[in-house]
Design an enzyme around this catalytic site. Structure first.
Site, mmCIF file in Angstrom:
data_model
loop_
_atom_site.group_PDB
_atom_site.id
_atom_site.type_symbol
_atom_site.label_atom_id
_atom_site.label_comp_id
_atom_site.label_asym_id
_atom_site.label_seq_id
_atom_site.Cartn_x
_atom_site.Cartn_y
_atom_site.Cartn_z
ATOM 1 N N TYR A 1 0.831 -1.214 0.000
ATOM 2 C CA TYR A 1 0.000 0.000 0.000
ATOM 3 C C TYR A 1 0.867 1.266 0.000
ATOM 4 O O TYR A 1 0.369 2.361 -0.228
ATOM 5 C CB TYR A 1 -0.958 0.028 1.204
ATOM 6 C CG TYR A 1 -1.992 -1.088 1.256
ATOM 7 C CD1 TYR A 1 -2.166 -1.971 0.190
ATOM 8 C CD2 TYR A 1 -2.804 -1.257 2.370
ATOM 9 C CE1 TYR A 1 -3.100 -2.995 0.247
ATOM 10 C CE2 TYR A 1 -3.754 -2.279 2.436
ATOM 11 C CZ TYR A 1 -3.885 -3.148 1.367
ATOM 12 O OH TYR A 1 -4.815 -4.158 1.432
ATOM 13 N N TYR B 1 -13.008 -7.941 3.429
ATOM 14 C CA TYR B 1 -12.559 -6.639 2.901
ATOM 15 C C TYR B 1 -13.633 -6.030 2.007
ATOM 16 O O TYR B 1 -14.594 -6.684 1.641
ATOM 17 C CB TYR B 1 -11.182 -6.729 2.249
ATOM 18 C CG TYR B 1 -11.011 -7.430 0.904
ATOM 19 C CD1 TYR B 1 -11.552 -6.926 -0.276
ATOM 20 C CD2 TYR B 1 -10.220 -8.574 0.810
ATOM 21 C CE1 TYR B 1 -11.334 -7.542 -1.505
ATOM 22 C CE2 TYR B 1 -9.993 -9.203 -0.416
ATOM 23 C CZ TYR B 1 -10.549 -8.681 -1.574
ATOM 24 O OH TYR B 1 -10.338 -9.278 -2.786
HETATM 25 P P1 NAP Z 1 -14.474 -0.226 1.769
HETATM 26 O O1 NAP Z 1 -13.894 -0.132 3.104
HETATM 27 O O2 NAP Z 1 -15.655 -1.062 1.526
HETATM 28 O O3 NAP Z 1 -14.855 1.207 1.209
HETATM 29 C C1 NAP Z 1 -13.983 2.292 1.246
HETATM 30 C C2 NAP Z 1 -14.660 3.471 0.543
HETATM 31 O O4 NAP Z 1 -15.861 3.843 1.245
HETATM 32 C C3 NAP Z 1 -13.786 4.697 0.517
HETATM 33 O O5 NAP Z 1 -14.021 5.349 -0.715
HETATM 34 C C4 NAP Z 1 -14.288 5.541 1.703
HETATM 35 O O6 NAP Z 1 -14.060 6.902 1.459
HETATM 36 C C5 NAP Z 1 -15.771 5.208 1.685
HETATM 37 N N1 NAP Z 1 -16.422 5.234 3.005
HETATM 38 C C6 NAP Z 1 -15.893 4.839 4.193
HETATM 39 N N2 NAP Z 1 -16.801 4.963 5.178
HETATM 40 C C7 NAP Z 1 -17.930 5.430 4.601
HETATM 41 C C8 NAP Z 1 -19.219 5.769 5.111
HETATM 42 N N3 NAP Z 1 -19.513 5.630 6.401
HETATM 43 N N4 NAP Z 1 -20.149 6.237 4.237
HETATM 44 C C9 NAP Z 1 -19.853 6.379 2.935
HETATM 45 N N5 NAP Z 1 -18.660 6.084 2.381
HETATM 46 C C10 NAP Z 1 -17.699 5.605 3.223
HETATM 47 O O7 NAP Z 1 -13.391 -0.705 0.689
HETATM 48 P P2 NAP Z 1 -11.873 -1.101 0.599
HETATM 49 O O8 NAP Z 1 -10.974 0.049 0.911
HETATM 50 O O9 NAP Z 1 -11.741 -1.762 -0.731
HETATM 51 O O10 NAP Z 1 -11.693 -2.239 1.699
HETATM 52 C C11 NAP Z 1 -11.320 -1.978 3.027
HETATM 53 C C12 NAP Z 1 -9.907 -2.438 3.336
HETATM 54 O O11 NAP Z 1 -9.768 -3.827 3.054
HETATM 55 C C13 NAP Z 1 -8.801 -1.800 2.490
HETATM 56 O O12 NAP Z 1 -8.516 -0.477 2.881
HETATM 57 C C14 NAP Z 1 -7.681 -2.771 2.726
HETATM 58 O O13 NAP Z 1 -7.092 -2.548 3.991
HETATM 59 C C15 NAP Z 1 -8.416 -4.107 2.680
HETATM 60 N N6 NAP Z 1 -8.428 -4.742 1.336
HETATM 61 C C16 NAP Z 1 -7.741 -5.912 1.165
HETATM 62 C C17 NAP Z 1 -7.732 -6.539 -0.057
HETATM 63 C C18 NAP Z 1 -6.989 -7.836 -0.236
HETATM 64 O O14 NAP Z 1 -6.768 -8.252 -1.384
HETATM 65 N N7 NAP Z 1 -6.619 -8.503 0.836
HETATM 66 C C19 NAP Z 1 -8.428 -5.992 -1.151
HETATM 67 C C20 NAP Z 1 -9.139 -4.816 -0.953
HETATM 68 C C21 NAP Z 1 -9.139 -4.208 0.294
HETATM 69 P P3 NAP Z 1 -13.424 7.921 2.568
HETATM 70 O O15 NAP Z 1 -12.041 7.461 2.872
HETATM 71 O O16 NAP Z 1 -13.457 9.228 1.852
HETATM 72 O O17 NAP Z 1 -14.345 7.889 3.755
#
Ligand code: NAP
Length: 330
Positions: free
Chosen positions: A62, A223
């Protein structure tokens, strides 16, 4: 609910199969480096610690583990938390699968964190790329250069890191059933994977893989629990936005909560760890406020029924990799 006690903001840890435990709620830290201002992650982690988060999901790839580490060090130094309060999950990237590269790669993360151990280290993807420091190795025709490694050999190197005390628990991510079975059936297996981190949310409930993981005591870390962002460069935006779902929004109105809070609550009631990412102070706080309401069994069933069996994160650019995990049934 499958908890012996209802989880609270202060204590929402669940047991892992190796005797350790993991907080059900964590902060995701992935954000596209090109569009993320410097220190956004550092500030978010510090705010999250003040809000009450203790679990942080990150990865060397990251590109912001230094910011996560700096935030941890400052909050430990000012007495807000101790090292033992923090739960950090790091990930082994695809170009470091050869067994001899595993420990030095974990040590790079430890150095950035200024920690002598981390809580959880997972194989980020089952797909190995050409070993080395080029994150996305490509040939002269622009094709990704893959590498064939034995997942079991990589796993043994993780086991050795656990035995050396560099990591408390070890696990995998984006593994399908076949790939999990490969590890579970490995002759001489010392430690089962403690977790499998996979995409999971109301539109992609992962019922079969969850059943399989439950059977083997493997905790699912879900995730993209909010349906990720709507960045079409890597997200399947043909699937509607999860947070706009009318049924989830009706439930949110009933509890005076937001759709994000309902989506997260649904997962923790299934004993699935959630790691929503936000770098926005208001949303970091909002996402944590899920311990003061409970969905009924009927509501849980209605959310289960929203499953579309489709992923937001398809990783189609690596579909021709022999270990591409998402073509198998589960
Ligand atoms: P997520 O957590 O489902 O969504 C993040 C998005 O939602 C961002 O654009 C964020 O924007 C927004 N958001 C957050 N809280 C919100 C709320 N209360 N209301 C409206 N929008 C909101 O997606 P993700 O980042 O894909 O997944 C989470 C974590 O999982 C990642 O950060 C990473 O650590 C991990 N991950 C791992 C893998 C893997 O292959 N192992 C793959 C993908 C992700 P703002 O920041 O502007 O709030």
């Amino acid at each position: 609910m499958s908890f012996e006690r209802s989880p609270t903001a202060e204590n929402h840890r669940i047991p892992l199969n190796d005797g350790n435990n993991i907080p059900l709620m964590g902060l995701g830290t992935f954000s596209m480096p090109k569009i993320t201002p410097k220190n956004a992650c550092y500030n978010a982690v510090k705010i999250a610690i003040d809000v009450g988060y203790r679990h942080f999901d990150g990865a060397w790839v990251y590109g912001n583990e230094d910011e996560v580490g700096r935030a941890f060090q400052e909050k430990i130094a000012d007495g807000t938390v101790s090292r033992d309060d923090i739960y950090y999950c790091g990930k082994l990237w695809n170009t470091y699968h050869p067994p001899e590269m595993v420990r030095p790669t974990l040590e790079k993360s430890l150095k950035l964190m200024k920690f002598d151990y981390i809580d959880l280290y997972i194989i980020e993807l089952p797909m190995a790329f050409k070993p080395g420091d080029v994150i996305y190795p490509k040939d002269e025709n622009g094709k990704f250069v893959y590498h064939l490694t034995d997942l079991c050999a990589t796993w043994e190197a993780l086991e050795a890191c656990k035995d050396a005390g560099l990591v408390k628990s070890i696990g995998v991510s984006n593994f399908n059933r076949r790939q999990l079975e490969q590890i579970l059936n490995k002759p001489g297996l010392k430690y089962k994977p403690a977790v499998n981190q996979i995409e999971c949310h109301p539109y992609f409930t992962q019922i079969k893989l969850k059943e399989f993981c439950d059977l083997h005591g493997i905790v699912i870390v879900g995730y993209s629990p909010l349906g990720t962002c709507r960045d079409s460069t890597w997200v399947n935006v043909k699937i509607p936005s999860l947070l706009d779902d009318p049924i989830i929004n009706t439930m949110a109105a009933k509890y005076k909560k937001t759709s994000a809070q309902v989506a997260l609550r649904y997962q923790i009631q299934r004993n699935i760890v959630v790691i929503p990412k936000s770098f926005n102070p208001g949303r970091i706080k909002e996402n944590f406020e899920i311990f003061d309401f409970c969905l009924t069994d009927e509501e849980m069933k209605r959310i289960y029924a929203l499953n579309k069996n489709e992923r937001y994160v398809e990783l189609l650019m690596w579909r021709d990799h022999p270990e591409y995990p998402f073509d198998d049934e589960y």
